[in-house]
Motif scaffolding. Structure first.
Motif, PDB file in Angstrom:
ATOM      1  N   ASP A 172      -5.142   2.357  -3.262  1.00 51.28           N
ATOM      2  CA  ASP A 172      -3.755   2.538  -2.808  1.00 51.28           C
ATOM      3  C   ASP A 172      -2.966   1.232  -2.769  1.00 51.28           C
ATOM      4  OD1 ASP A 172      -4.302   5.206  -2.441  1.00 51.28           O
ATOM      5  OD2 ASP A 172      -4.488   5.088  -0.266  1.00 51.28           O
ATOM      6  N   SER A 192       0.524   5.620  -0.671  1.00 52.02           N
ATOM      7  CA  SER A 192      -0.444   6.698  -0.884  1.00 52.02           C
ATOM      8  C   SER A 192       0.114   7.813  -1.747  1.00 52.02           C
ATOM      9  CB  SER A 192      -0.915   7.256   0.462  1.00 52.02           C
ATOM     10  OG  SER A 192       0.186   7.713   1.212  1.00 52.02           O
ATOM     11  N   ARG A 214       0.861  -1.188   0.000  1.00 52.41           N
ATOM     12  CA  ARG A 214       0.000   0.000   0.000  1.00 52.41           C
ATOM     13  C   ARG A 214       0.892   1.230   0.000  1.00 52.41           C
ATOM     14  NH1 ARG A 214      -3.086   3.090   4.441  1.00 52.41           N
ATOM     15  NH2 ARG A 214      -4.652   4.144   3.190  1.00 52.41           N
TER      16      ARG A 214
END
Length: 106
Positions: free
Chosen positions: A76, A46, A44
């Motif tokens: 994400d 961002s 993940r």
């Protein structure tokens, strides 16, 4: 969501492991690996945009960079297939150090 329909090569193990992520164009961000196997991981990030087919380098905390290809993207999260499998005892060690008790679907 653009997940690959091909079967996984190895079972995933749930972890919470910090990693540096880098795209082929050189953009970098800190991410978190949520599951890992000898052949790939789910990460993940961002601050980066991953696209299916993109080449990436994932450097989990305490390991060398692992090169691979993004196989699916969901918000994400991205699934990365490593170019070379990780030695299974290394995966087991990472799970001992960073494993979580949640169930990973799929």
């Amino acid at each position: 969501m653009a997940r690959s329909s091909s079967p996984r090569q190895a079972s995933r193990r749930a972890v919470s492991l910090t990693a540096q992520c880098r795209t082929q164009s050189g953009l970098r961000d800190r991410g978190e690996i949520s599951d890992i196997s000898a052949s790939g991981c789910c990460v993940r990030v961002s601050g980066l945009y991953f696209r299916v087919g993109a080449r990436v380098v994932i450097r989990p905390q305490g390991l060398e960079g692992l090169t691979g290809v993004v196989r699916w993207v969901d918000g994400d999260y991205a699934g990365v297939e490593f170019d070379r499998e990780i030695y299974q005892p290394v995966v087991d060690h990472l799970v001992r150090l960073h494993g979580v008790t949640t169930v990973v679907p799929g």
